[in-house]
Design a protein around this motif. Structure first.
Motif, PDB file in Angstrom:
ATOM      1  N   HIS A   1       5.395  -0.868  10.472  1.00 38.98           N
ATOM      2  CA  HIS A   1       4.296  -1.638  10.802  1.00 38.98           C
ATOM      3  C   HIS A   1       3.492  -1.897   9.468  1.00 38.98           C
ATOM      4  O   HIS A   1       2.963  -2.802   9.415  1.00 38.98           O
ATOM      5  N   PHE A   2       3.278  -0.799   8.806  1.00 43.36           N
ATOM      6  CA  PHE A   2       2.738  -0.944   7.647  1.00 43.36           C
ATOM      7  C   PHE A   2       3.608  -1.710   6.577  1.00 43.36           C
ATOM      8  O   PHE A   2       2.937  -2.531   6.192  1.00 43.36           O
ATOM      9  N   ASP A   3       4.683  -1.478   6.562  1.00 42.93           N
ATOM     10  CA  ASP A   3       5.641  -2.391   5.915  1.00 42.93           C
ATOM     11  C   ASP A   3       5.442  -4.105   6.292  1.00 42.93           C
ATOM     12  O   ASP A   3       5.815  -4.649   5.461  1.00 42.93           O
ATOM     13  N   ARG A   4       5.294  -4.110   7.425  1.00 45.19           N
ATOM     14  CA  ARG A   4       5.072  -5.386   7.830  1.00 45.19           C
ATOM     15  C   ARG A   4       3.918  -6.021   7.241  1.00 45.19           C
ATOM     16  O   ARG A   4       4.117  -7.207   6.811  1.00 45.19           O
ATOM     17  N   VAL A   5       2.861  -5.380   7.584  1.00 40.68           N
ATOM     18  CA  VAL A   5       1.392  -6.134   6.603  1.00 40.68           C
ATOM     19  C   VAL A   5       1.976  -5.932   5.214  1.00 40.68           C
ATOM     20  O   VAL A   5       1.314  -6.940   4.640  1.00 40.68           O
ATOM     21  N   ALA A   6       2.552  -5.133   4.610  1.00 44.15           N
ATOM     22  CA  ALA A   6       2.857  -5.434   3.293  1.00 44.15           C
ATOM     23  C   ALA A   6       3.771  -6.611   2.964  1.00 44.15           C
ATOM     24  O   ALA A   6       3.418  -7.467   2.047  1.00 44.15           O
ATOM     25  N   ARG A   7       4.642  -6.698   3.829  1.00 43.27           N
ATOM     26  CA  ARG A   7       5.594  -7.973   3.677  1.00 43.27           C
ATOM     27  C   ARG A   7       5.009  -9.125   3.867  1.00 43.27           C
ATOM     28  O   ARG A   7       5.350 -10.095   3.134  1.00 43.27           O
ATOM     29  N   GLU A   8       4.074  -9.246   5.086  1.00 47.47           N
ATOM     30  CA  GLU A   8       3.365 -10.596   5.468  1.00 47.47           C
ATOM     31  C   GLU A   8       2.020 -10.628   4.603  1.00 47.47           C
ATOM     32  O   GLU A   8       1.290 -11.708   4.878  1.00 47.47           O
ATOM     33  N   GLY A   9       1.898  -9.729   3.861  1.00 47.95           N
ATOM     34  CA  GLY A   9       0.611  -9.733   2.972  1.00 47.95           C
ATOM     35  C   GLY A   9       0.617  -9.359   1.667  1.00 47.95           C
ATOM     36  O   GLY A   9       1.581  -9.744   0.935  1.00 47.95           O
ATOM     37  N   VAL A  10      -0.262  -8.504   1.130  1.00 49.17           N
ATOM     38  CA  VAL A  10      -0.384  -7.715  -0.318  1.00 49.17           C
ATOM     39  C   VAL A  10      -0.097  -6.369  -0.248  1.00 49.17           C
ATOM     40  O   VAL A  10      -0.686  -5.820   0.582  1.00 49.17           O
ATOM     41  N   LEU A  11       0.857  -5.681  -0.889  1.00 48.04           N
ATOM     42  CA  LEU A  11       0.870  -4.603  -1.183  1.00 48.04           C
ATOM     43  C   LEU A  11       0.053  -4.088  -2.481  1.00 48.04           C
ATOM     44  O   LEU A  11       0.674  -4.526  -3.439  1.00 48.04           O
ATOM     45  N   PHE A  12      -0.730  -3.161  -2.404  1.00 52.41           N
ATOM     46  CA  PHE A  12      -1.497  -2.805  -3.553  1.00 52.41           C
ATOM     47  C   PHE A  12      -0.917  -1.204  -4.171  1.00 52.41           C
ATOM     48  O   PHE A  12      -0.736  -0.491  -3.327  1.00 52.41           O
ATOM     49  N   ASN A  13      -0.525  -1.305  -5.277  1.00 48.91           N
ATOM     50  CA  ASN A  13      -0.002   0.018  -5.835  1.00 48.91           C
ATOM     51  C   ASN A  13      -0.898   0.933  -6.445  1.00 48.91           C
ATOM     52  O   ASN A  13      -0.630   2.119  -6.732  1.00 48.91           O
ATOM     53  N   ARG A  14      -2.115   0.579  -6.685  1.00 57.38           N
ATOM     54  CA  ARG A  14      -3.284   1.215  -7.512  1.00 57.38           C
ATOM     55  C   ARG A  14      -4.604   1.210  -6.532  1.00 57.38           C
ATOM     56  O   ARG A  14      -5.503   0.858  -7.186  1.00 57.38           O
ATOM     57  N   CYS A  15      -4.659   1.547  -5.313  1.00 60.14           N
ATOM     58  CA  CYS A  15      -5.746   1.705  -4.495  1.00 60.14           C
ATOM     59  C   CYS A  15      -6.340   3.198  -4.708  1.00 60.14           C
ATOM     60  O   CYS A  15      -5.401   4.230  -4.352  1.00 60.14           O
ATOM     61  N   TYR A  16      -7.443   3.459  -4.948  1.00 64.34           N
ATOM     62  CA  TYR A  16      -8.173   4.642  -5.160  1.00 64.34           C
ATOM     63  C   TYR A  16      -9.245   5.142  -4.142  1.00 64.34           C
ATOM     64  O   TYR A  16     -10.187   4.189  -4.301  1.00 64.34           O
TER      65      TYR A  16
ATOM     66  N   ASP B   1      -6.157  11.676   5.915  1.00 62.08           N
ATOM     67  CA  ASP B   1      -5.237  12.538   4.975  1.00 62.08           C
ATOM     68  C   ASP B   1      -4.031  12.180   4.811  1.00 62.08           C
ATOM     69  O   ASP B   1      -2.951  12.431   5.485  1.00 62.08           O
ATOM     70  N   GLU B   2      -3.875  10.837   3.947  1.00 62.47           N
ATOM     71  CA  GLU B   2      -2.410  10.332   3.487  1.00 62.47           C
ATOM     72  C   GLU B   2      -2.363   9.872   2.309  1.00 62.47           C
ATOM     73  O   GLU B   2      -3.113   9.005   1.894  1.00 62.47           O
ATOM     74  N   SER B   3      -1.501  10.188   1.405  1.00 58.94           N
ATOM     75  CA  SER B   3      -1.427  10.030   0.071  1.00 58.94           C
ATOM     76  C   SER B   3      -0.565   8.838   0.053  1.00 58.94           C
ATOM     77  O   SER B   3       0.096   8.372   1.098  1.00 58.94           O
ATOM     78  N   TRP B   4      -0.836   8.060  -0.937  1.00 60.14           N
ATOM     79  CA  TRP B   4      -0.003   6.689  -1.221  1.00 60.14           C
ATOM     80  C   TRP B   4       1.600   6.469  -1.030  1.00 60.14           C
ATOM     81  O   TRP B   4       1.810   5.425  -0.435  1.00 60.14           O
ATOM     82  N   LEU B   5       2.248   7.549  -1.459  1.00 59.94           N
ATOM     83  CA  LEU B   5       3.725   7.301  -1.201  1.00 59.94           C
ATOM     84  C   LEU B   5       4.365   7.802  -0.143  1.00 59.94           C
ATOM     85  O   LEU B   5       5.565   7.291   0.088  1.00 59.94           O
ATOM     86  N   GLU B   6       3.390   7.986   0.880  1.00 54.45           N
ATOM     87  CA  GLU B   6       4.117   8.419   2.255  1.00 54.45           C
ATOM     88  C   GLU B   6       4.631   7.169   2.737  1.00 54.45           C
ATOM     89  O   GLU B   6       5.595   7.439   3.627  1.00 54.45           O
ATOM     90  N   ARG B   7       4.247   5.954   2.452  1.00 54.69           N
ATOM     91  CA  ARG B   7       4.894   4.708   3.352  1.00 54.69           C
ATOM     92  C   ARG B   7       6.018   4.276   2.660  1.00 54.69           C
ATOM     93  O   ARG B   7       6.083   4.284   1.360  1.00 54.69           O
ATOM     94  N   SER B   8       6.966   4.104   3.513  1.00 48.93           N
ATOM     95  CA  SER B   8       8.546   3.612   2.936  1.00 48.93           C
ATOM     96  C   SER B   8       8.360   2.213   2.077  1.00 48.93           C
ATOM     97  O   SER B   8       9.135   1.890   1.258  1.00 48.93           O
ATOM     98  N   ALA B   9       7.373   1.623   2.366  1.00 47.95           N
ATOM     99  CA  ALA B   9       7.110   0.257   1.361  1.00 47.95           C
ATOM    100  C   ALA B   9       7.056   0.583  -0.093  1.00 47.95           C
ATOM    101  O   ALA B   9       7.192  -0.393  -0.891  1.00 47.95           O
ATOM    102  N   TYR B  10       6.617   1.815  -0.434  1.00 45.86           N
ATOM    103  CA  TYR B  10       6.337   1.934  -1.759  1.00 45.86           C
ATOM    104  C   TYR B  10       7.724   2.577  -2.423  1.00 45.86           C
ATOM    105  O   TYR B  10       7.708   2.520  -3.629  1.00 45.86           O
ATOM    106  N   GLY B  11       8.685   2.632  -1.659  1.00 42.14           N
ATOM    107  CA  GLY B  11      10.134   2.934  -2.336  1.00 42.14           C
ATOM    108  C   GLY B  11      10.277   4.250  -2.412  1.00 42.14           C
ATOM    109  O   GLY B  11      11.392   4.545  -2.880  1.00 42.14           O
ATOM    110  N   TRP B  12       9.475   5.139  -2.341  1.00 42.41           N
ATOM    111  CA  TRP B  12       9.872   6.732  -2.357  1.00 42.41           C
ATOM    112  C   TRP B  12      10.076   7.470  -0.914  1.00 42.41           C
ATOM    113  O   TRP B  12      11.120   8.183  -1.264  1.00 42.41           O
ATOM    114  N   SER B  13       9.343   7.375  -0.010  1.00 39.30           N
ATOM    115  CA  SER B  13       9.507   7.771   1.094  1.00 39.30           C
ATOM    116  C   SER B  13      10.605   7.175   2.074  1.00 39.30           C
ATOM    117  O   SER B  13      10.691   5.771   2.044  1.00 39.30           O
TER     118      SER B  13
END
Length: 498
Positions: A81-96, A63-75
């Motif tokens: 640690h999520f932000d590290r995965v995004a930083r050292e890998g790929v952040l997907f803006n449109r996963c459904y 139960d977690e919507s996409w904008l909850e993680r700070s890597a997306y710039g809203w929260s």
């Protein structure tokens, strides 16, 4: 306009406006994930060279919507640690996700199919028929050591015609820890260690880590812990624009966010375990959530906050870091992607399409022009007659069209959306949102003459895809769905005491 709403508009408008010069997929074009899976995994881009098959970790929250993680710039939530995965890998803006409900969402990920293709597996509290090949079994046949911890597939029944094992694989839930109120006592990272201790020497591994957080029940004092441990006061909690900004809702949001931080800490321990064992370099880590946050008009609804999920993927050995991708990916695409990366055969029945080429690309933004839309939906999530949450939705870079086959419960349907009091058999009621100008989906444009062409285009595109994938809602062959709905409604009335 509140600061949080202004920030959301900025984020959503930026994402919605990316790659507007690329052509969209018009009605009649090949669907995003309708390309048949080839018999040869090399055709899907299986890695070549000296590297052994990669290990795979799927870290999925509940139960977690996409904008909850700070890597997306809203929260403003600290999720390093999520932000590290995004930083050292790929952040997907449109996963459904395929469906905003635990069991069908997870079933889609495990089988590489849209939820409506899975018969009884399309329903929470149903079962996933054994006839559909599951990712862990396919990888095990390819020589992988496989298992899961925490929440696998479910909740639901095990298939009556198959061994009594969760579709997510062999469970590793023996190791416990002292649990905070409202949270699971399963020690996910410790169970990963136990799983790795049992790995045959030289075997690649696949491990699903199903964090039970941030699912309810939630400790009502979580908001105090969020401030004490992470410095976020109630007044600082980010609030989606479609829920009332009240003290009670802020406490609910804070309770959810505290558990997201807890899940992120577990992710950090998982990464630390892989690093300590020298396994991180050739391990693909997928971090996502199964469906939307448990607040009104999110989980169990077809709106963006119900189906739009966070996704960050790292693979240090192969994936260029620091990239942000705008292609649409769906949970049905995960299994073929993982199989392709492993060099394993992909069953021809999978309707999902590997996005391994997107992962291995060095580009940012839009990469695959065909990935400009996706389809989601729902059949049932615990409601009883006269209500039904049955719906299908199509989302492109700007618009979100929803076809509702029944009247949803009030806590899943915001006032003023145009929902009729009742429907005649065969009728639908429609919703259309311009997510560029209306990111919180507050204004239904389905009756707007200025948007009639857009609505017709998306409705036709959705129906074409439903017919191509044999959706009972499009073919009219509803006998099995009707029977399954009667089954799960009966189970609910009996408090799921089978």
């Amino acid at each position: 306009m509140t600061p949080s709403r202004h920030a959301a508009l900025s984020v959503f408008s930026t994402l919605a406006g990316i790659a507007v010069s690329l052509p969209g997929v018009a009605r009649g074009d090949a669907p995003r994930n309708a390309t048949p899976a080839p018999s040869s995994p090399k055709a899907q881009g299986a890695p070549a060279g000296a590297l052994p098959p990669p290990n795979v970790i799927v870290f999925i929250t509940d139960d977690e919507s996409w904008l909850e993680r700070s890597a997306y710039g809203w929260s403003n939530l600290p999720t390093p640690h999520f932000d590290r995965v995004a930083r050292e890998g790929v952040l997907f803006n449109r996963c459904y996700t395929s469906a905003p409900s635990c069991a069908p969402s997870r079933a889609s990920l495990l089988t590489g199919r849209n939820f409506w293709e899975l018969e009884q597996g399309a329903f929470i509290q149903g079962w996933l028929p054994a006839k559909f090949p599951r990712l862990p079994d396919l990888l095990q046949s390819a020589g992988y050591h496989t298992g899961y911890t925490g929440k696998g597939w479910g909740p639901g029944l095990l298939p009556p015609d198959a061994p009594k094992k969760n579709p997510a694989g062999t469970a590793y839930n023996q190791l416990k820890r002292k649990a905070e109120k409202g949270m699971s006592n399963i020690d996910y990272p410790a169970n990963l260690n136990a799983f790795l201790d049992q790995r045959p020497e030289g075997s690649p591994f696949y491990f699903w880590i199903g964090s039970i957080e941030p699912h309810t029940p939630l400790d009502p004092d979580n908001y105090k812990k969020l401030e004490a441990r992470h410095g976020i006061k109630l007044g600082d909690v980010t609030m989606p624009g479609f829920v009332p900004d009240t003290p009670e809702m802020r406490r609910t949001r804070a309770a959810v966010q505290y558990e997201i931080c807890h899940a992120d800490d577990d992710l950090g321990r998982v990464i630390e375990t892989l690093e300590r064992r020298g396994l991180l370099e050739n391990t693909i880590i997928f971090v996502t959530g199964d469906n939307g946050t448990q607040i009104p008009y999110s989980k169990a609804t077809p709106y963006d906050w119900g189906v739009h999920e966070p996704l960050a993927v790292m693979w240090p050995a192969r994936v260029k870091p620091g990239r942000r991708v705008d292609d649409f990916v769906n949970f049905a695409d995960f299994a073929p992607t993982i199989l392709a990366a492993a060099g394993a055969a992909i069953p021809g029945g999978m309707s999902g399409r590997s996005f391994l080429d997107v992962l291995l690309s060095e580009k940012t933004g839009r990469i695959d022009p065909a990935r400009s839309w996706t389809v989601t939906g729902l059949e049932w999530h615990g409601e009883l007659p006269p209500y039904s949450s049955a719906a299908r939705a199509i989302r492109d870079e700007r618009y979100h069209y929803i076809a509702n086959y029944a009247i949803r419960p009030a806590n899943r349907t915001p006032a003023g959306r145009g929902a009729p009091a009742e429907l005649k058999p065969g009728e639908i009621w429609e919703e259309l949102y311009d997510c560029e100008t209306d990111p919180w989906q507050l204004t239904n444009l389905a009756a707007s003459p200025a948007h009639a062409e857009t609505k017709a285009r998306l409705a036709g595109q959705l129906r074409d895809y439903q017919l191509q994938t044999r959706d009972p809602r499009a073919t009219g062959d509803m006998k099995l769905f009707d029977e399954t709905r009667a089954l799960v409604e009966g189970r609910k009335k009996n408090n799921y005491q089978d």
